[in-house]
Scaffold this motif. Structure first.
Motif, PDB file in Angstrom:
ATOM      1  N   THR A  32       0.831  -1.209   0.000  1.00 41.33           N
ATOM      2  CA  THR A  32       0.000   0.000   0.000  1.00 41.33           C
ATOM      3  C   THR A  32       0.861   1.253   0.000  1.00 41.33           C
ATOM      4  O   THR A  32       0.614   2.202  -0.751  1.00 41.33           O
ATOM      5  N   LEU A  33       1.871   1.273   0.856  1.00 40.28           N
ATOM      6  CA  LEU A  33       2.764   2.427   0.921  1.00 40.28           C
ATOM      7  C   LEU A  33       3.568   2.579  -0.368  1.00 40.28           C
ATOM      8  O   LEU A  33       3.788   3.695  -0.839  1.00 40.28           O
ATOM      9  N   ALA A  34       3.992   1.463  -0.942  1.00 40.29           N
ATOM     10  CA  ALA A  34       4.785   1.529  -2.164  1.00 40.29           C
ATOM     11  C   ALA A  34       3.987   2.043  -3.351  1.00 40.29           C
ATOM     12  O   ALA A  34       4.536   2.678  -4.254  1.00 40.29           O
ATOM     13  N   MET A  35       2.676   1.794  -3.339  1.00 41.76           N
ATOM     14  CA  MET A  35       1.835   2.188  -4.464  1.00 41.76           C
ATOM     15  C   MET A  35       1.276   3.593  -4.323  1.00 41.76           C
ATOM     16  O   MET A  35       0.586   4.078  -5.228  1.00 41.76           O
ATOM     17  N   ARG A  36       1.548   4.262  -3.203  1.00 41.29           N
ATOM     18  CA  ARG A  36       0.988   5.598  -2.994  1.00 41.29           C
ATOM     19  C   ARG A  36       1.485   6.602  -4.020  1.00 41.29           C
ATOM     20  O   ARG A  36       0.795   7.554  -4.359  1.00 41.29           O
ATOM     21  N   GLY A  37       2.681   6.398  -4.546  1.00 38.90           N
ATOM     22  CA  GLY A  37       3.244   7.362  -5.473  1.00 38.90           C
ATOM     23  C   GLY A  37       2.839   7.154  -6.918  1.00 38.90           C
ATOM     24  O   GLY A  37       3.262   7.905  -7.784  1.00 38.90           O
ATOM     25  N   TYR A  38       2.002   6.133  -7.169  1.00 38.98           N
ATOM     26  CA  TYR A  38       1.631   5.836  -8.542  1.00 38.98           C
ATOM     27  C   TYR A  38       0.165   6.154  -8.778  1.00 38.98           C
ATOM     28  O   TYR A  38      -0.686   5.915  -7.912  1.00 38.98           O
ATOM     29  N   ILE A  39      -0.133   6.680  -9.934  1.00 37.69           N
ATOM     30  CA  ILE A  39      -1.508   6.947 -10.320  1.00 37.69           C
ATOM     31  C   ILE A  39      -2.017   5.741 -11.092  1.00 37.69           C
ATOM     32  O   ILE A  39      -1.513   5.411 -12.171  1.00 37.69           O
ATOM     33  N   LEU A  40      -3.019   5.056 -10.517  1.00 39.02           N
ATOM     34  CA  LEU A  40      -3.539   3.856 -11.137  1.00 39.02           C
ATOM     35  C   LEU A  40      -4.805   4.183 -11.914  1.00 39.02           C
ATOM     36  O   LEU A  40      -5.558   5.080 -11.530  1.00 39.02           O
ATOM     37  N   PRO A  41      -5.077   3.480 -12.994  1.00 35.59           N
ATOM     38  CA  PRO A  41      -6.311   3.711 -13.738  1.00 35.59           C
ATOM     39  C   PRO A  41      -7.529   3.362 -12.906  1.00 35.59           C
ATOM     40  O   PRO A  41      -7.508   2.415 -12.121  1.00 35.59           O
ATOM     41  N   MET A  42      -8.593   4.137 -13.058  1.00 33.74           N
ATOM     42  CA  MET A  42      -9.822   3.908 -12.308  1.00 33.74           C
ATOM     43  C   MET A  42     -10.636   2.822 -12.993  1.00 33.74           C
ATOM     44  O   MET A  42     -11.464   3.069 -13.864  1.00 33.74           O
ATOM     45  N   VAL A  43     -10.366   1.588 -12.640  1.00 36.13           N
ATOM     46  CA  VAL A  43     -11.087   0.453 -13.198  1.00 36.13           C
ATOM     47  C   VAL A  43     -11.702  -0.336 -12.055  1.00 36.13           C
ATOM     48  O   VAL A  43     -11.155  -0.360 -10.946  1.00 36.13           O
ATOM     49  N   PRO A  44     -12.844  -0.987 -12.299  1.00 38.13           N
ATOM     50  CA  PRO A  44     -13.542  -1.688 -11.220  1.00 38.13           C
ATOM     51  C   PRO A  44     -12.905  -3.022 -10.875  1.00 38.13           C
ATOM     52  O   PRO A  44     -13.484  -4.088 -11.044  1.00 38.13           O
TER      53      PRO A  44
END
Length: 231
Positions: A32-44
């Motif tokens: 979770t902390l590692a992914m905070r800096g990445y913008i992920l696509p808004m997909v369900p």
């Protein structure tokens, strides 16, 4: 020196369950902390940290062996934790399906209605998750499987998450004159606290799993001078 466990199979089940479940929670928090800096696509779709957390929660609830269950497999607490894990994975895709696709040419009234619907569905999802989590942590605290005072650690972590989310929602929805950078910073701090709470629960579980079991007997080899206490 060798620790001979008088609890046998039960202690082994607890150690396996708490070590694996704790490791999954720690992995979830770190990712979770590692992914905070990445913008992920808004997909369900569900996120990997959510999958890891849900897997750890189910392992803690059911146990790798009956004695490993932190709820002693009592129906209410076990079902609540398992239900929380399932809801965590299904809530985002479900909300995406329930909410209609926003068109670019909607008027202000339709946009306001969509925002209200989105808000109500999100609140409902949070309430369901909170109810399941409360039932689960109270079952752990009252179950007597986890040693004191650590059996109440999940409740402490849940209260910390609740406080953080209430404060974050208040700052994000209120008119406090805060700039966008400040709001982003507050959101990041809140996410950090939540991840740390989950990670600490995982570390605690692993530490408890590594501790000698109550009633274990210390047996010393013949090469050890401390064969037995002097009488």
């Amino acid at each position: 020196m060798i620790d001979v466990d008088s609890g046998g199979t039960d202690t082994g089940a607890r150690r396996r369950t708490w070590m694996i479940g704790g490791g999954l929670l720690v992995a979830s928090a770190l990712l979770t902390l590692a992914m905070r800096g990445y913008i992920l696509p808004m997909v369900p779709v569900v996120s990997v940290p959510d999958v890891l957390f849900a897997a750890g929660a189910v392992i803690f609830a059911i146990g790798i062996g009956r004695a490993g269950s932190v709820t002693a497999r009592r129906p209410l607490g076990t079902a609540a934790i398992a239900g929380l894990a399932v809801w965590l994975l299904l809530s985002s895709p479900l909300l995406s399906l329930l909410l209609p696709v926003v068109q670019t040419d909607v008027d202000a009234a339709e946009m306001a209605e969509l925002l209200w619907l989105s808000s109500m569905l999100s609140i409902t999802s949070e309430v369901i998750a909170l109810a399941l989590a409360l039932i689960g942590v109270m079952s752990i605290g009252r179950g007597g499987v986890v040693p004191r005072p650590w059996r109440w650690a999940p409740l402490w972590a849940l209260l910390a998450v609740i406080v953080v989310r209430v404060l974050r929602s208040g700052f994000l929805s209120g008119d406090y004159g805060l700039g966008q950078e400040t709001l982003v910073l507050l959101d990041g701090i809140g996410a950090l606290i939540e991840a740390v709470a989950v990670g600490l629960l995982g570390v605690l579980a692993m530490v408890l799993a590594a501790r000698p079991a109550p009633g274990s007997t210390a047996v010393y080899s013949s090469g050890d001078r401390r064969l037995s206490p002097e009488v």
